[in-house]
Write an enzyme that holds these catalytic residues in place. Structure first.
Site, PDB file in Angstrom:
ATOM      1  N   ASP A 184      -0.300  -2.666   2.575  1.00 47.19           N
ATOM      2  CA  ASP A 184       0.642  -3.305   3.489  1.00 47.19           C
ATOM      3  C   ASP A 184       1.354  -4.442   2.768  1.00 47.19           C
ATOM      4  O   ASP A 184       0.711  -5.334   2.201  1.00 47.19           O
ATOM      5  CB  ASP A 184      -0.081  -3.844   4.718  1.00 47.19           C
ATOM      6  CG  ASP A 184       0.882  -4.238   5.824  1.00 47.19           C
ATOM      7  OD1 ASP A 184       1.207  -3.358   6.646  1.00 47.19           O
ATOM      8  OD2 ASP A 184       1.302  -5.402   5.859  1.00 47.19           O
ATOM      9  N   GLU A 227       6.087  -1.223   6.993  1.00 43.13           N
ATOM     10  CA  GLU A 227       5.892  -1.595   5.588  1.00 43.13           C
ATOM     11  C   GLU A 227       4.503  -1.205   5.086  1.00 43.13           C
ATOM     12  O   GLU A 227       4.007  -1.749   4.107  1.00 43.13           O
ATOM     13  CB  GLU A 227       6.102  -3.110   5.404  1.00 43.13           C
ATOM     14  CG  GLU A 227       5.125  -3.981   6.158  1.00 43.13           C
ATOM     15  CD  GLU A 227       5.537  -4.319   7.581  1.00 43.13           C
ATOM     16  OE1 GLU A 227       5.062  -5.349   8.102  1.00 43.13           O
ATOM     17  OE2 GLU A 227       6.332  -3.557   8.178  1.00 43.13           O
TER      18      GLU A 227
END
Length: 310
Positions: A184, A227
């Site tokens: 992440d 993301e």
């Protein structure tokens, strides 16, 4: 639809009678087709293997091995089964025609034939072959779109879950193991808010490419959403997965991303988990890696954390 051009098509003529070959060659060459010929079964099979023609005109009554057997042999080979075969024959027997179609031929022409008939039949089957190839290519592209994240070009969430499920079942069945990374990006919302979504998109694309370059051919990788990315590492234990995760962190940290003179540096937090025989499903492995990723966030970001099995 691509325009049909005879000069783009290679036709193989197979006949043991030279006069028949000469006549057919003259007709096809005058229409612009590229042609090759064979006067024996052995030569015909060699020509198919070396030239891979777009269509074959095959005499039904060949010596050594009949045209039916030649057709069956080619149709049983996946490398050549796609090549349309038209039989040329002076037989009007019902059983010969039925056998021709049953062997895999797409059509037949009776001798003596007219040039217009030969050209019409050749053209229609070449056009059908080209259409089938185009449809196959379109279907392949559509299948890829269904599996691929439109922005980054890597696997999407659906596909990475499907690949992960296959790996999970493989490991359960054969008592093997795999590791999983949840990656992440840190402060990504700040990048979008500060520099705009254009630079945010470029950042995602660049990071995805950098991660992919760190992985092996056998590894699976995809964008899980936003993301967040997931990597599945077959035959990789927790220690080796941690080593790879740290290298990915370093690679991402060194990226220089720029658009319209705006530069951004990014980092990532990575959670690592390894399959355990106690896991009931893939989601449990993902959740363990996900919790480890959040632990990495809480510990200061730009680092790797391990998800321990209970």
């Amino acid at each position: 639809m691509i325009k049909f051009r005879p000069e783009d098509c290679l036709v193989l003529l197979v006949d043991d009678v030279s006069q028949n070959l000469q006549l057919a060659l003259e007709i096809l060459n005058s229409a612009g087709y590229a042609t090759i010929f064979a006067s024996s079964v052995k030569q015909a099979i060699e020509r198919v293997k070396t030239a891979n023609p777009d269509l074959i005109l095959l005499d039904l009554m060949m010596p050594e091995m009949g045209g039916i057997e030649v057709c069956k042999r080619l149709k049983s080979d996946n490398l050549y089964a796609h090549i349309p075969i038209i039989f040329v024959t002076d037989s009007n027997k019902k059983e010969d025609i039925i056998n021709a179609f049953n062997s895999g031929a797409v059509d037949y022409i009776n001798k003596p034939f007219h040039s217009w008939e030969l050209l019409a039949r050749v053209k229609i089957h070449l056009e059908m072959k080209k259409t089938q190839e185009e449809l196959k290519n379109i279907n392949s592209q559509l299948e890829k779109l269904v599996r691929t994240d439109s922005l980054t070009g890597v696997n999407n969430r659906r596909e990475i879950l499907s690949l992960g499920e296959k790996e999970f079942q493989r490991c359960r069945r054969y008592h093997r193991y795999f590791s999983l990374l949840v990656i992440d990006m840190d402060y990504f919302k700040h990048i979008n808010d500060t520099f705009g979504h254009l630079l945010g998109d470029k950042t995602l694309i660049t990071v995805a490419g950098a991660i992919k370059n760190c992985l092996r051919q056998v590894d699976s990788f995809g964008r899980f959403g936003g993301e967040e990315f997931v990597a599945i590492l077959p035959e990789t234990n927790l220690e080796d997965a941690e080593t790879l995760a740290r290298r990915i962190c370093q690679v991402i940290n060194k990226l220089n991303i720029e658009i319209d003179r705006q530069k951004v540096r990014v980092t990532a937090s990575i959670g690592v988990a390894t399959f355990s025989t106690q896991d009931n499903n893939l989601e449990e492995v993902i959740e363990r890696a996900d919790r480890a990723m959040f632990a990495a966030k809480n510990q200061g970001r730009n680092r790797v954390s391990l998800g321990k099995t209970v």
